[in-house]
Scaffold this motif. Structure first.
Motif, mmCIF file in Angstrom:
data_model
loop_
_atom_site.group_PDB
_atom_site.id
_atom_site.type_symbol
_atom_site.label_atom_id
_atom_site.label_comp_id
_atom_site.label_asym_id
_atom_site.label_seq_id
_atom_site.Cartn_x
_atom_site.Cartn_y
_atom_site.Cartn_z
ATOM 1 N N ILE A 1 35.575 36.553 38.735
ATOM 2 C CA ILE A 1 36.860 36.694 39.430
ATOM 3 C C ILE A 1 37.795 37.569 38.610
ATOM 4 O O ILE A 1 38.448 38.466 39.141
ATOM 5 C CB ILE A 1 37.477 35.305 39.704
ATOM 6 N N ASP A 2 37.840 37.324 37.286
ATOM 7 C CA ASP A 2 38.687 38.146 36.409
ATOM 8 C C ASP A 2 38.246 39.608 36.437
ATOM 9 O O ASP A 2 39.077 40.512 36.514
ATOM 10 C CB ASP A 2 38.652 37.625 34.973
ATOM 11 N N THR A 3 36.952 39.837 36.372
ATOM 12 C CA THR A 3 36.428 41.205 36.385
ATOM 13 C C THR A 3 36.747 41.875 37.712
ATOM 14 O O THR A 3 37.191 43.034 37.741
ATOM 15 C CB THR A 3 34.909 41.201 36.143
ATOM 16 N N GLU B 1 42.638 46.135 40.369
ATOM 17 C CA GLU B 1 43.859 46.673 39.766
ATOM 18 C C GLU B 1 43.655 48.137 39.361
ATOM 19 O O GLU B 1 44.518 48.992 39.604
ATOM 20 C CB GLU B 1 44.250 45.838 38.551
ATOM 21 N N LEU B 2 42.522 48.442 38.744
ATOM 22 C CA LEU B 2 42.216 49.826 38.366
ATOM 23 C C LEU B 2 42.121 50.725 39.594
ATOM 24 O O LEU B 2 42.613 51.853 39.589
ATOM 25 C CB LEU B 2 40.906 49.892 37.571
ATOM 26 N N ARG C 1 47.342 55.087 43.405
ATOM 27 C CA ARG C 1 48.762 55.439 43.221
ATOM 28 C C ARG C 1 48.899 56.777 42.484
ATOM 29 O O ARG C 1 49.753 57.577 42.793
ATOM 30 C CB ARG C 1 49.494 54.335 42.453
ATOM 31 N N VAL C 2 48.042 57.015 41.502
ATOM 32 C CA VAL C 2 48.105 58.244 40.697
ATOM 33 C C VAL C 2 47.676 59.439 41.547
ATOM 34 O O VAL C 2 48.254 60.521 41.434
ATOM 35 C CB VAL C 2 47.199 58.116 39.436
#
Length: 114
Positions: free
Chosen positions: A96-98, A104-105, A111-112
């Protein structure tokens, strides 16, 4: 005294440090089984299963009881089932964390690039 406990834990976890041993314990969590049953389920050679059972027996993690010509293996302590479940929960938490980090990445990339 605390050193004895840490040594026990280190030896115990060392005995669990092989994927086939973990899989054997998962099978035995479902109920006792013979080497032949485990071989068939694991699609593994008898010598590999027997070798890993020997390690687990030597650390008193599993026990074998003669049943005619066969030996039926079971977990020595049912608390091992809870340990396996806790390890699965920790694994799931890591996934889940990964997954969250990857999302997020990906969001940052989007966005970039705008």
């Amino acid at each position: 005294m605390w050193n004895d406990m840490q040594q026990f834990k280190a030896d115990f976890f060392k005995a669990l440090s092989h994927p086939l041993r973990i899989r054997i314990l998962e099978l035995l969590a479902e109920g006792e089984k013979s080497v032949n049953e485990m071989q068939r389920i694991l699609n593994s050679e008898g010598s590999a299963v027997s070798q890993q059972l020997s390690v687990l027996r030597s650390k008193n993690i599993v026990v074998g009881v003669k049943d005619g010509k066969k030996v039926r293996y079971s977990l020595r302590d049912p608390a091992i089932i809870q340990l396996l479940e806790a390890a699965r929960e920790i694994f799931n938490n890591h996934l889940i964390d990964t997954y969250s980090m990857l999302e997020e990445l990906d969001d940052r990339k989007k966005r970039v690039s705008k």
